[in-house]
Design an enzyme around this catalytic site. Structure first.
Site, PDB file in Angstrom:
ATOM      1  N   LYS A 159       0.873  -1.180   0.000  1.00 38.78           N
ATOM      2  CA  LYS A 159       0.000   0.000   0.000  1.00 38.78           C
ATOM      3  C   LYS A 159       0.908   1.227   0.000  1.00 38.78           C
ATOM      4  O   LYS A 159       1.249   1.787   1.045  1.00 38.78           O
ATOM      5  CB  LYS A 159      -0.936  -0.019   1.219  1.00 38.78           C
ATOM      6  CG  LYS A 159      -2.022   1.043   1.166  1.00 38.78           C
ATOM      7  CD  LYS A 159      -3.026   0.837   2.292  1.00 38.78           C
ATOM      8  CE  LYS A 159      -3.986   1.996   2.425  1.00 38.78           C
ATOM      9  NZ  LYS A 159      -4.866   2.205   1.273  1.00 38.78           N
TER      10      LYS A 159
HETATM   11  N1  PMP Z   1      -8.025  -1.492  -2.506  1.00 45.01           N
HETATM   12  C1  PMP Z   1      -7.481  -0.269  -2.478  1.00 45.01           C
HETATM   13  C2  PMP Z   1      -6.804   0.245  -3.704  1.00 45.01           C
HETATM   14  C3  PMP Z   1      -7.556   0.513  -1.316  1.00 45.01           C
HETATM   15  O1  PMP Z   1      -7.029   1.739  -1.290  1.00 45.01           O
HETATM   16  C4  PMP Z   1      -8.222  -0.001  -0.173  1.00 45.01           C
HETATM   17  C5  PMP Z   1      -8.306   0.834   1.071  1.00 45.01           C
HETATM   18  N2  PMP Z   1      -7.191   0.648   1.893  1.00 45.01           N
HETATM   19  C6  PMP Z   1      -8.772  -1.280  -0.252  1.00 45.01           C
HETATM   20  C7  PMP Z   1      -8.654  -1.997  -1.433  1.00 45.01           C
HETATM   21  C8  PMP Z   1      -9.462  -1.898   0.928  1.00 45.01           C
HETATM   22  O2  PMP Z   1      -8.530  -2.261   1.909  1.00 45.01           O
HETATM   23  P1  PMP Z   1      -8.907  -2.252   3.454  1.00 45.01           P
HETATM   24  O3  PMP Z   1     -10.123  -3.064   3.601  1.00 45.01           O
HETATM   25  O4  PMP Z   1      -7.725  -2.844   4.132  1.00 45.01           O
HETATM   26  O5  PMP Z   1      -9.121  -0.829   3.836  1.00 45.01           O
END
Ligand code: PMP
Length: 314
Positions: A159
């Site tokens: 991320k």
């Molecule tokens: N995909 C992307 C590109 C994101 O930015 C997010 C948000 N973090 C998610 C999926 C969902 O991840 P999470 O459930 O860990 O927030």
């Protein structure tokens, strides 16, 4: 955005006033996207504020850093304690948490190694990401004309701030065309995810979501929904989803820390199912919100209470 309530941020080991949480314009991350970050939610419960899946978010942050050869100068335990301290210092009972580890101020070549790894943790109050009604009414979205980054370009499992250049193109295109969000396809043309959410479809009572190989972020909410759904007796599969399968699904929904579980009622102006939140989505939402709000037992041990400390208030 709700920043007006923020009193303190945590920067490199200490709490600083909101107004002092600044970086120099020569900071590496501003130029080259050399930052890894998280988005975490703290929910209000009857027993006080509680952070949702802090361990998993911490693990993903350290994994993102590892992929980018970045050494975070704090242990996982120090980091988790800092998250709780930051919430407590702002006296929030519910908030969004944004930690970021980034290449700091030293030199401005592409090579990030000379730059220090700095870390901050910010918190603020954030409501429903796709609008107050979205969780009940569902959202109207499109399939983006942009493609998600290919696996051998930007690693989707990290991320990193850089990945959000692609996400911003997807989001802006959707917004200017009158949609709430865009769904992006992977380099092979299969469904990947939203600009900031994972995606699920429901067909014949079964749930499908794209595999990690489809350039998706390994979402913590994605994992939570898979766990809850299986626990409730639904079959869940990670499988490649062709674009057209979206249109003929009974239900489609997004998952994410910000979006939580948001139903999708139309895609490219094609009605999904009955064009409103479906029963499986509603069942999963009910269970998810009951867990995060602490109104049923935390049977998967997903909540970390924010300890109350008189000292931290002074
Ligand atoms: N995909 C992307 C590109 C994101 O930015 C997010 C948000 N973090 C998610 C999926 C969902 O991840 P999470 O459930 O860990 O927030």
């Amino acid at each position: 955005m709700g920043f007006e309530d923020v009193k303190k941020l945590w920067m490199n080991g200490r709490l600083v006033d909101f107004a002092d949480a600044k970086v120099h314009v020569f900071t590496h991350v501003i130029h080259y996207g050399s930052g890894v970050f998280e988005g975490i939610r703290c929910y209000k419960t009857a027993r006080g504020p509680a952070v949702f899946r802090l361990n998993e978010h911490t693990e993903r942050l350290y994994n993102s850093a590892h992929i980018y050869r970045m050494e975070i100068p704090f242990t996982r335990d120090e980091f988790k304690a800092a998250v709780l301290d930051t919430i407590r210092a702002n006296e929030f009972d519910a908030c969004y948490i944004r930690p970021l580890a980034y290449r700091g101020f030293q030199s401005l070549g592409v090579n990030p190694f000379p730059c220090p790894v700095d870390v901050f943790i910010g918190v603020w109050k954030w409501g429903k990401y796709l609008g107050p009604e979205a969780v009940e009414q569902g959202v109207d979205v499109c399939v983006s004309s942009w493609t998600r980054m290919a696996p051998n370009t930007f690693p989707a499992m990290a991320k990193t701030t850089a990945n959000y250049a692609n996400s911003q193109l997807v989001k802006m295109e959707a917004l200017v065309n009158g949609y709430s969000e865009g769904i992006v396809l992977d380099v092979d043309g299969y469904v990947s995810e939203g600009s900031g959410e994972n995606i699920f479809i429901v067909r014949g009572g079964k749930l499908l979501t794209p595999p990690l190989g489809a350039s998706v972020l390994p979402g913590v909410t994605r994992d939570s929904v898979i766990t809850i759904a299986r626990d409730l007796g639904y079959e869940v599969q990670e499988a490649s989803i062709p674009r057209e399968m979206l249109y003929i699904s009974d239900e489609v929904f997004f998952t994410g820390t910000a979006a939580e579980i948001t139903p999708i009622r139309s895609i490219d102006k094609i009605k999904i199912g009955e064009g409103k939140r479906g029963s499986v989505t509603e069942r999963l939402q009910k269970e998810f919100f009951a867990i995060v709000n602490g109104t049923i037992e935390d049977r998967f041990a997903w909540l970390t209470p924010v300890p109350v400390s008189v000292a931290a208030k002074s």
